[in-house]
Design an enzyme around this catalytic site. Structure first.
Site, PDB file in Angstrom:
ATOM      1  N   LYS A   1       0.823  -1.220   0.000  1.00  0.00           N
ATOM      2  CA  LYS A   1       0.000   0.000   0.000  1.00  0.00           C
ATOM      3  C   LYS A   1       0.848   1.256   0.000  1.00  0.00           C
ATOM      4  CE  LYS A   1      -4.451  -1.411   1.801  1.00  0.00           C
ATOM      5  NZ  LYS A   1      -5.524  -1.110   2.760  1.00  0.00           N
TER       6      LYS A   1
ATOM      7  N   LYS B   1      -6.996 -11.469  -7.312  1.00  0.00           N
ATOM      8  CA  LYS B   1      -8.230 -11.399  -6.551  1.00  0.00           C
ATOM      9  C   LYS B   1      -9.144 -10.289  -7.071  1.00  0.00           C
ATOM     10  CE  LYS B   1      -8.902 -10.552  -2.019  1.00  0.00           C
ATOM     11  NZ  LYS B   1      -8.816 -10.542  -0.564  1.00  0.00           N
TER      12      LYS B   1
ATOM     13  N   LYS C   1     -11.621  -4.017  -5.046  1.00  0.00           N
ATOM     14  CA  LYS C   1     -12.222  -2.709  -5.312  1.00  0.00           C
ATOM     15  C   LYS C   1     -11.187  -1.715  -5.795  1.00  0.00           C
ATOM     16  CE  LYS C   1     -12.722  -2.170  -0.306  1.00  0.00           C
ATOM     17  NZ  LYS C   1     -13.767  -2.110   0.706  1.00  0.00           N
TER      18      LYS C   1
END
Ligand code: TRP
Length: 345
Positions: free
Chosen positions: A115, A207, A210
């Site tokens: 991230k 995966k 979003k």
């Protein structure tokens, strides 16, 4: 040995839209767990702000995720549904855990590396300490079981390390205060199996997420019937016909994913799906899958829409859940303060 009462805790961030992966991979499982367990389901708004959120959008997303929880079948009477920031015990325990966890432990967290990206200097301190807050979420309730996806396994292990170090560092104080030989449980992760792992419609090895820039990669819970049909029609496939046996899905991640989604939505096994569609072209499976997905999701969409029109009702559910959550966490934090050596009542 201290015995801990079984309690389930899990949470989701109010960022972006919930999608089919959240529904099949997490929510269905959470709904089922309510039948046999005391469950606490949190909307983790404090985790969300580890990356800057537009305040209005955060408020909206918190209500939307709550609405989705309820629309998917979480029962706010039976389970506790609340947003993290309304229960201050999370923040307080997180601070104490900041002082228990070691830099070396956090430095190993792969999610932070992903991230924060290349420019770690510019990441918030909160993003770095994120796993300590997550441990506090869980341990403020002495939760024994946490259903999470594979990607959260490392954070769960960290929560266990924190619990264990706290129990050891304060062993004497824990015993002196009459709490036996362990204050916090070593929480068990309940990793959602690959059977419920939903992959991207554009790349069967990734995966469904979003944060994927392509909206075609996922089916959002709020997508229209047309969008769902379009995304499934456009889903990546390979050139071969569908196999008749599950073994034939090996090395064909996109085929595997579509069969898996069909099976999960219909409550069947992949064998059953292939018994019906094996040997055929993808178009047959895709048409049936589009109809099935629309049929399963439309009542959920309807309920979310209804709740979106009644935000005071959603807020009341969160307020009630927060009160019930605090009733559990407050006495635990009172004990923690005593154990650590803070003066106060
Ligand atoms: N980190 C989790 C995620 O991104 C969300 C989360 C926060 C959570 N606190 C939690 C999950 C406690 C389980 C238990 O998916």
């Amino acid at each position: 040995m201290t015995i801990f009462t079984p309690r389930v805790f899990s949470g989701m961030q109010p960022t972006g839209n919930l999608h089919l992966g959240n529904y099949l991979g997490a929510m269905l499982n959470w709904v089922k767990m309510q039948e046999t367990n005391d469950c606490i389901y949190c909307v983790v708004d404090m985790h969300a702000i580890t990356m800057w959120q537009e305040p209005k959008a955060l408020r909206q997303a918190t209500r939307d995720v709550t609405a989705a929880y309820i629309a998917c079948g979480l029962d706010p009477k039976r389970s506790i549904i609340f947003n993290q920031s309304q229960v201050q015990e999370h923040a307080e325990l997180a601070w104490i855990f900041n002082c228990v966890a070691r830099l070396g432990w956090l430095n190993r967290m792969t999610q932070f590396k992903d991230k924060a990206g290349k420019d770690k200097e510019q990441a918030s301190v909160g993003l770095y300490a994120y796993p300590n807050l997550m441990a506090a979420d869980i341990l403020a309730y002495k939760a024994t079981h946490v259903p999470v996806g594979e990607d959260q396994k490392q954070h769960l292990e960290l929560a266990r390390d924190i619990a264990q170090k706290f129990n050891i560092d304060f062993a004497e104080s824990i015993a002196d205060n009459g709490f036996g030989d362990a204050f916090f449980p070593l929480t068990e992760p309940m990793i959602t199996g690959t059977a419920t792992r939903v992959m991207s419609l554009r790349d069967g090895t990734k995966k469904m997420s979003k944060s994927d820039p392509s909206d075609l990669s996922r089916i959002n819970l709020m997508d229209s019937a047309d969008d769902i049909a379009k995304k499934i029609r456009k889903a990546k496939t390979d050139m071969d016909a569908l196999p008749s046996e599950v073994a034939g899905l090996k090395g064909r991640p996109e085929a595997d994913n579509l069969v898996n989604i069909f099976a999960a939505l219909n409550g069947e096994t992949k064998e059953q799906v292939l018994a019906q569609f094996g040997g055929g072209q993808f178009s047959g499976l895709k048409n049936a899958l589009a109809d099935l997905a629309v049929a399963k999701l439309s009542p959920i969409v309807g309920e979310i829409t209804r709740l979106q029109g009644d935000s005071s009702h959603v807020d009341a559910i969160l307020a009630d859940g927060s009160n019930r959550a605090r009733a559990i966490a407050a006495p635990i934090l009172r004990d923690v303060r005593k154990i650590v050596g803070f003066i106060g009542s």
